[in-house]
Every structure is written in C-alpha cells, then in structure tokens.
Design an enzyme around this catalytic site. Structure first.
Site, PDB file in Angstrom:
ATOM      1  N   ASN A 158       0.805  -1.232   0.000  1.00 41.98           N
ATOM      2  CA  ASN A 158       0.000   0.000   0.000  1.00 41.98           C
ATOM      3  C   ASN A 158       0.834   1.276   0.000  1.00 41.98           C
ATOM      4  O   ASN A 158       0.446   2.279  -0.601  1.00 41.98           O
ATOM      5  CB  ASN A 158      -1.003  -0.015   1.161  1.00 41.98           C
ATOM      6  CG  ASN A 158      -0.342   0.008   2.510  1.00 41.98           C
ATOM      7  OD1 ASN A 158       0.676  -0.642   2.729  1.00 41.98           O
ATOM      8  ND2 ASN A 158      -0.890   0.775   3.411  1.00 41.98           N
ATOM      9  N   GLU A 256       3.722  -5.244  12.261  1.00 43.14           N
ATOM     10  CA  GLU A 256       2.799  -4.111  12.067  1.00 43.14           C
ATOM     11  C   GLU A 256       1.678  -4.609  11.171  1.00 43.14           C
ATOM     12  O   GLU A 256       1.881  -4.825   9.977  1.00 43.14           O
ATOM     13  CB  GLU A 256       3.532  -2.936  11.404  1.00 43.14           C
ATOM     14  CG  GLU A 256       4.769  -2.457  12.156  1.00 43.14           C
ATOM     15  CD  GLU A 256       4.438  -1.784  13.474  1.00 43.14           C
ATOM     16  OE1 GLU A 256       3.300  -1.326  13.641  1.00 43.14           O
ATOM     17  OE2 GLU A 256       5.320  -1.731  14.344  1.00 43.14           O
ATOM     18  N   CYS A 290      -3.128   1.787   6.257  1.00 42.53           N
ATOM     19  CA  CYS A 290      -3.489   1.076   7.489  1.00 42.53           C
ATOM     20  C   CYS A 290      -4.069   2.039   8.511  1.00 42.53           C
ATOM     21  O   CYS A 290      -4.751   1.621   9.432  1.00 42.53           O
ATOM     22  CB  CYS A 290      -2.266   0.368   8.043  1.00 42.53           C
ATOM     23  SG  CYS A 290      -0.893   1.495   8.293  1.00 42.53           S
ATOM     24  N   GLU A 469       7.760   0.699  15.964  1.00 42.15           N
ATOM     25  CA  GLU A 469       8.785   1.243  15.083  1.00 42.15           C
ATOM     26  C   GLU A 469       8.928   2.725  15.380  1.00 42.15           C
ATOM     27  O   GLU A 469       8.198   3.278  16.179  1.00 42.15           O
ATOM     28  CB  GLU A 469       8.376   1.009  13.621  1.00 42.15           C
ATOM     29  CG  GLU A 469       8.259  -0.474  13.288  1.00 42.15           C
ATOM     30  CD  GLU A 469       7.920  -0.745  11.826  1.00 42.15           C
ATOM     31  OE1 GLU A 469       7.309   0.114  11.175  1.00 42.15           O
ATOM     32  OE2 GLU A 469       8.274  -1.834  11.357  1.00 42.15           O
TER      33      GLU A 469
HETATM   34  P1  NAD Z   1       0.318  -9.360   3.104  1.00 40.56           P
HETATM   35  O1  NAD Z   1       0.352  -9.846   4.511  1.00 40.56           O
HETATM   36  O2  NAD Z   1      -0.395 -10.151   2.114  1.00 40.56           O
HETATM   37  O3  NAD Z   1       1.797  -9.172   2.538  1.00 40.56           O
HETATM   38  C1  NAD Z   1       2.748  -8.308   3.145  1.00 40.56           C
HETATM   39  C2  NAD Z   1       4.133  -8.781   2.769  1.00 40.56           C
HETATM   40  O4  NAD Z   1       4.373 -10.033   3.406  1.00 40.56           O
HETATM   41  C3  NAD Z   1       4.345  -9.029   1.275  1.00 40.56           C
HETATM   42  O5  NAD Z   1       5.658  -8.694   0.929  1.00 40.56           O
HETATM   43  C4  NAD Z   1       4.118 -10.524   1.167  1.00 40.56           C
HETATM   44  O6  NAD Z   1       4.762 -11.094   0.059  1.00 40.56           O
HETATM   45  C5  NAD Z   1       4.726 -11.016   2.461  1.00 40.56           C
HETATM   46  N1  NAD Z   1       4.197 -12.287   2.968  1.00 40.56           N
HETATM   47  C6  NAD Z   1       2.953 -12.793   2.823  1.00 40.56           C
HETATM   48  N2  NAD Z   1       2.874 -13.993   3.425  1.00 40.56           N
HETATM   49  C7  NAD Z   1       4.080 -14.242   3.977  1.00 40.56           C
HETATM   50  C8  NAD Z   1       4.619 -15.319   4.731  1.00 40.56           C
HETATM   51  N3  NAD Z   1       3.892 -16.381   5.033  1.00 40.56           N
HETATM   52  N4  NAD Z   1       5.903 -15.248   5.135  1.00 40.56           N
HETATM   53  C9  NAD Z   1       6.652 -14.163   4.840  1.00 40.56           C
HETATM   54  N5  NAD Z   1       6.204 -13.118   4.115  1.00 40.56           N
HETATM   55  C10 NAD Z   1       4.921 -13.155   3.701  1.00 40.56           C
HETATM   56  O7  NAD Z   1      -0.243  -7.865   3.198  1.00 40.56           O
HETATM   57  P2  NAD Z   1      -0.573  -6.888   1.986  1.00 40.56           P
HETATM   58  O8  NAD Z   1      -1.853  -7.345   1.377  1.00 40.56           O
HETATM   59  O9  NAD Z   1       0.629  -6.702   1.152  1.00 40.56           O
HETATM   60  O10 NAD Z   1      -0.805  -5.494   2.740  1.00 40.56           O
HETATM   61  C11 NAD Z   1      -2.022  -5.089   3.266  1.00 40.56           C
HETATM   62  C12 NAD Z   1      -2.064  -5.326   4.758  1.00 40.56           C
HETATM   63  O11 NAD Z   1      -0.987  -4.630   5.379  1.00 40.56           O
HETATM   64  C13 NAD Z   1      -3.312  -4.782   5.404  1.00 40.56           C
HETATM   65  O12 NAD Z   1      -3.787  -5.722   6.340  1.00 40.56           O
HETATM   66  C14 NAD Z   1      -2.847  -3.518   6.109  1.00 40.56           C
HETATM   67  O13 NAD Z   1      -3.609  -3.135   7.229  1.00 40.56           O
HETATM   68  C15 NAD Z   1      -1.474  -3.926   6.514  1.00 40.56           C
HETATM   69  N6  NAD Z   1      -0.641  -2.762   6.781  1.00 40.56           N
HETATM   70  C16 NAD Z   1      -0.312  -2.481   8.083  1.00 40.56           C
HETATM   71  C17 NAD Z   1       0.453  -1.361   8.383  1.00 40.56           C
HETATM   72  C18 NAD Z   1       0.861  -1.054   9.790  1.00 40.56           C
HETATM   73  O14 NAD Z   1       1.721  -0.199   9.971  1.00 40.56           O
HETATM   74  N7  NAD Z   1       0.291  -1.696  10.809  1.00 40.56           N
HETATM   75  C19 NAD Z   1       0.895  -0.540   7.343  1.00 40.56           C
HETATM   76  C20 NAD Z   1       0.536  -0.849   6.026  1.00 40.56           C
HETATM   77  C21 NAD Z   1      -0.232  -1.974   5.761  1.00 40.56           C
END
Ligand code: NAD
Length: 488
Positions: A158, A256, A290, A469
């Site tokens: 995002n 996060e 997020c 963080e």
């Molecule tokens: P996602 O969990 O699908 O993927 C995030 C990252 O993790 C990607 O690089 C993905 O390839 C990797 N990943 C996925 N499964 C994994 C595994 N089993 N082992 C290791 N790596 C893995 O999330 P997304 O769809 O890319 O992002 C959206 C989500 O991120 C939403 O839930 C949003 O709320 C969250 N988000 C949180 C914050 C925060 O600061 N809390 C900030 C931005 C986004």
C-alpha cells in the site's frame, strides 16, 4: 502465475551482493498496472536458493558494516536520501504505475517520505546512546546495543517504498545487514532503490533485495536460522503465520498488522477542519492506508449535518487516471483486491447496510477501461458486531454511525479485535484526556490525522501487531542489549 515466457517488457532482477541478478530457477511473476489491468513488467519468483544467496552476501558484509564508523554510515544513508530525491519523478511515476495510487500522492507523500526515512535515521544513528549505572565504590554497569547481524525486512503494497525504507533505514543505521522483500504486487521502486544504494556507496551485500511471493521467498527469510530479526508490515493473517514459525526460533519480531480504525467526532469540534480531514482519512490512497479511519462515529446532534456535507464532499471526489494530477483517487491495487472490496460492499448490503454513496465499480474511458476503480463508498445502518464493522476491508469504504454518550463512543471504538490507530475530534480538554487514555490503540490523533513525527513510537495493540517502530524504539529493536557490570 510464475512464467518463463519473457517478452520485451521490463524485467526486474534481485539485488544481491551489490549486483542485479536473475532468479536462479529462472521463474518470473507478472506485474500489473492497476489503472489499465495490463501486465507491464515481470519480477523474479525467487525461491529459497535466491534467499540463501542474499543471506550469504549479507552475512559476509556484516563484520565490516557493523564496525563502520557512525559518521561514514551517516554519510551513506544521507547519500541514499539524496539519491531518492534526485529520482523523485522517476520513482513517483513507477510507484503510481505499480500501485494505482495517484501521481500526486506518490510525488508528495510516498517518495519524499522514503527519502526522509533515510535522512532521519542517518542523523539518529549519530545520536544513539545507551545507559550506564554507577554504584558508588562498588560497581559500574553500562549497556551495549550491538547490531544483530542479518535481519529481514518484509513490506506490503500500500505504501511500497515508504514502508520498505521505514524498515531498511533503521536496520542499516543500527549496523545490521538486510535481506528485504517488497510486496510482489509492487516491486518496482524497490528495484530502483538498489541502483540508488549502489550509487550512494553502500557496500555490496549490506542491503539485498529479493523479489517473490510471501509464502515462498518471504517464508524462506523467516525460517532461515541466520536471520536474527524480522520486521514485517502486512496482514494480520501473514503476521500470525510468521510468528508461528519465528517464535519457536526465538527471533526478534516487529509485526505491524491490520486495522479497523475508529474516527470519533464530537459536536464541539472544529467542523471545517474535521470535515476536510475526514474525507482524506477515509479515502486517501483509495482507503488503502493502514491508518485510514474506516468506522466513523458522530455525536448525534451533529450527525445529519455531517452526513449531508460528507456525502456531498465524497461525491465530488474525482476517481481518475492516476497519472492525472487532478485525480483524487486512483485504482485499487490488484484484481484480487478489487474483487475482495466489491465482495465486502455486497456483504455490507446483505447485512442490512444502506449505501449513501458509491458502492459500485467505475469504468473509466480509454486506456483505463480495464482498470480496477471503485467509487468511494459510504454505508449507514450497520451494527458494531457485523462482519463489515469487524473485518478489515482496506479499500474506499467507510461506515457511518451516530452515538449519544462518550461511554458509547468508547465502547464502539474499542469493539473490534484490532487496535492500530484512532482519531478523535473535540475541543473539550477533559474529554480528550479521558478518551485518549481509554482507547485501545497504539496511535491516537486528536484534531488531526496521519501527522507523523518520526521520533514517535509507531505500532498497534491487539490484532494490529506487536512491537513499535520509529525513533529510538526501532533502533533498540534492531540491536541486542548487553549489560556489562564491573566491580570497582
Ligand atoms: P500481506 O500480509 O499479504 O503481505 C505483506 C508482505 O508479506 C508481502 O511482501 C508478502 O509477500 C509477504 N508475505 C505474505 N505472506 C508471507 C509469509 N507467510 N511469510 C513471509 N512473508 C509473507 O499484506 P498486503 O496485502 O501486502 O498489505 C495489506 C495489509 O498490510 C493490510 O492488512 C494492512 O492493514 C497492513 N498494513 C499495516 C500497516 C501497519 O503499519 N500496521 C501498514 C501498512 C499496511
């Protein structure tokens, strides 16, 4: 799907040991432009062998990097910040094309913040200290904070470069070497970052970027015994999976995760500022931040006025080609995410929600006809415990509710399993103190939204994650604490 049919489109490579290298197995993933629905580049579908090579490079680079003088590390990180700004136009265009976000958002928010992340931690490392304790005549203790070694930084789609660098910069500042994985949905700016780091003089192997799927390339980083810490931003589901693997290996983790943030609006607030900010906090980046407030609670005396004005303002937002500087919203990030958000809107109606505006896909003309655009959507009339108000949608969809008492507002705000951020609009000081202390959230904004001071701790409670963080917190996360006591 992995494919090895490479044509003329842009082909990305992994950045390992200072060089751009193809994935060892020769497999690639398609990368889509969300605004056109077309594939425009391919990225490595890396596997455990590529991750192994990256970790070996990081391990070899660690002794020298961890002993590099703080001033030299500062200069290199500053040079990376400068390199990002020199490439502002190129990076912003890449980010917009990769993610569907508007060029304006990429130019004014994402890329400048990526540069600031490096600038901020370049200076922070020069001032990072530790404690000492003196027992007169008896003992002297001091605390060392030593870099961990090889650490993994895994980022979502995002805010691609913004969040990737928010992890990488402090990890490098603290003296670690990094294996990083950007989202497979938005790999482009991470690839450019490799070039910038080389130009800035970052020694080979200090930062390695491996592209690929989370459950393959990401999981290989998480389970590798040489990776000492994992900084992950993404979904709660993937965060739980990472914790399941890394916790029994006793790795440090900063997770996060998702959110379902409440926005509490009291009748005594500064109305114009609240209205303008609430439009942004609901729909900035198509609601894919997020920190966006997705549940809006308004004190009843203000409810009808707010509802009328909010709908009018949201209807006036222009959903358009992301490269048009006049577009307020672009496309959502992928076909999969588009389908998910549309299904959530349907579910909300099945649960009894009333659409006040939006609720449908938009078909734009010309090259954007097959893009993934959704009209900003406001839904009214749903109870707290329905799925729409409990589960993260992460799209241009908000729900609207009236409340009568402060207690009711707090109950509603805290009534989900998430606890990332909350926003409060009021000019009553005593109420502000009561509510901010009662809210279950890691980040609370009062009369503002998404105002980020990088020195402040950032992170969530409950299912929104563990760890913080930002500022000193993250430099402590990326270092191991060792206490030394000697008798006098
Ligand atoms: P996602 O969990 O699908 O993927 C995030 C990252 O993790 C990607 O690089 C993905 O390839 C990797 N990943 C996925 N499964 C994994 C595994 N089993 N082992 C290791 N790596 C893995 O999330 P997304 O769809 O890319 O992002 C959206 C989500 O991120 C939403 O839930 C949003 O709320 C969250 N988000 C949180 C914050 C925060 O600061 N809390 C900030 C931005 C986004």
């Amino acid at each position: 799907m992995p494919s090895n049919q490479l044509k003329t489109m842009q082909l990305l490579h992994n950045y390992i040991n200072g060089a751009f290298v193809p994935p060892q197995a020769g497999q690639y993933l398609d990368n889509y432009n969300p605004a056109t629905g077309q594939v425009f580049s391919q990225l490595p579908a890396s596997d455990a062998d590529d991750v192994e090579a990256a970790i070996a490079a990081a391990e070899a680079a660690f002794p020298a990097w961890s002993m590099t003088a703080p001033e030299t590390r500062h200069d290199i990180l500053r040079a990376i910040a400068d390199g990002i700004l020199r490439n502002l136009d190129r990076l912003a265009a890449a980010e917009s094309m990769d993610s569907g976000k508007t060029i304006t958002t990429a130019r004014t928010i994402d890329i400048p913040r990526a540069a600031l992340n490096f600038k901020f931690f370049a200076t922070a490392l020069m001032h990072f200290g530790s404690e000492s304790y003196y027992l007169p005549g008896e003992a002297m203790s001091y605390t060392l904070r030593q870099p961990l070694g090889v650490v993994a930084c895994i980022a979502p789609w995002n805010l691609p470069l913004y969040l990737f660098t928010w992890k990488i910069a402090p990890a490098l500042a603290a003296g670690n070497c990094v294996v990083g994985k950007p989202s497979e949905v938005t790999p482009l700016t991470a690839a450019i970052l490799g070039e910038i780091c080389t130009e800035a003089g970052l020694p080979a192997g200090v930062l390695n970027i491996v592209h690929g799927l989370g459950p393959v390339a990401g999981a290989a980083m998480v389970k590798h015994p040489k990776v000492k810490a994992i900084s992950f931003t993404g979904s709660t589901r993937a965060g739980a999976e990472i914790a399941r693997i890394a916790a029994p290996m006793f790795k440090k983790m900063s997770l996060e995760l998702g959110g379902k943030n409440p926005n509490l609006i009291f009748a005594d607030c500064d109305y114009d500022k609240m209205l303008e900010t609430t439009v942004r906090s609901s729909f900035n980046n198509q609601g894919q931040i997020c920190l966006c407030g997705s549940r809006i609670y308004v004190e009843r005396p203000l409810y009808e006025r707010f509802k009328t004005d909010f709908i009018a303002r949201v209807k006036a937002l222009k959903v358009g080609n992301p490269s048009d500087p006049n577009s307020n919203l672009g496309a959502v990030v992928s076909k999969m995410h588009f389908d998910k958000v549309m299904a959530c809107i349907e579910l909300a109606q099945e649960e009894g929600g009333v659409l006040l505006c939006g609720g449908h896909a938009l078909q734009l003309p010309g090259e954007n006809a097959a893009g993934w655009f959704i009209a900003p959507t406001i839904i009214e009339g749903l109870p707290l415990h329905c799925r729409t108000n409990q589960e993260e949608i992460f799209g241009p969809v908000v729900t609207l509710h009236a409340f009568d008492t402060e207690e009711e507002a707090i109950l509603q705000a805290n009534g989900t399993n998430y606890g990332l951020s909350a926003t409060l609009w009021t000019n009553d000081l005593a109420r502000t103190q009561r509510i901010t202390s009662a809210l279950q959230a890691g980040i609370v904004w009062v009369n503002t939204w998404m105002l980020r001071d990088l020195r402040t701790p950032f992170g969530g409670v409950k299912n929104s994650g563990v760890g913080r963080e930002g500022g000193w917190e993250v430099l402590r996360f990326f270092t191991e604490t060792k206490n030394v006591t000697f008798g006098l």
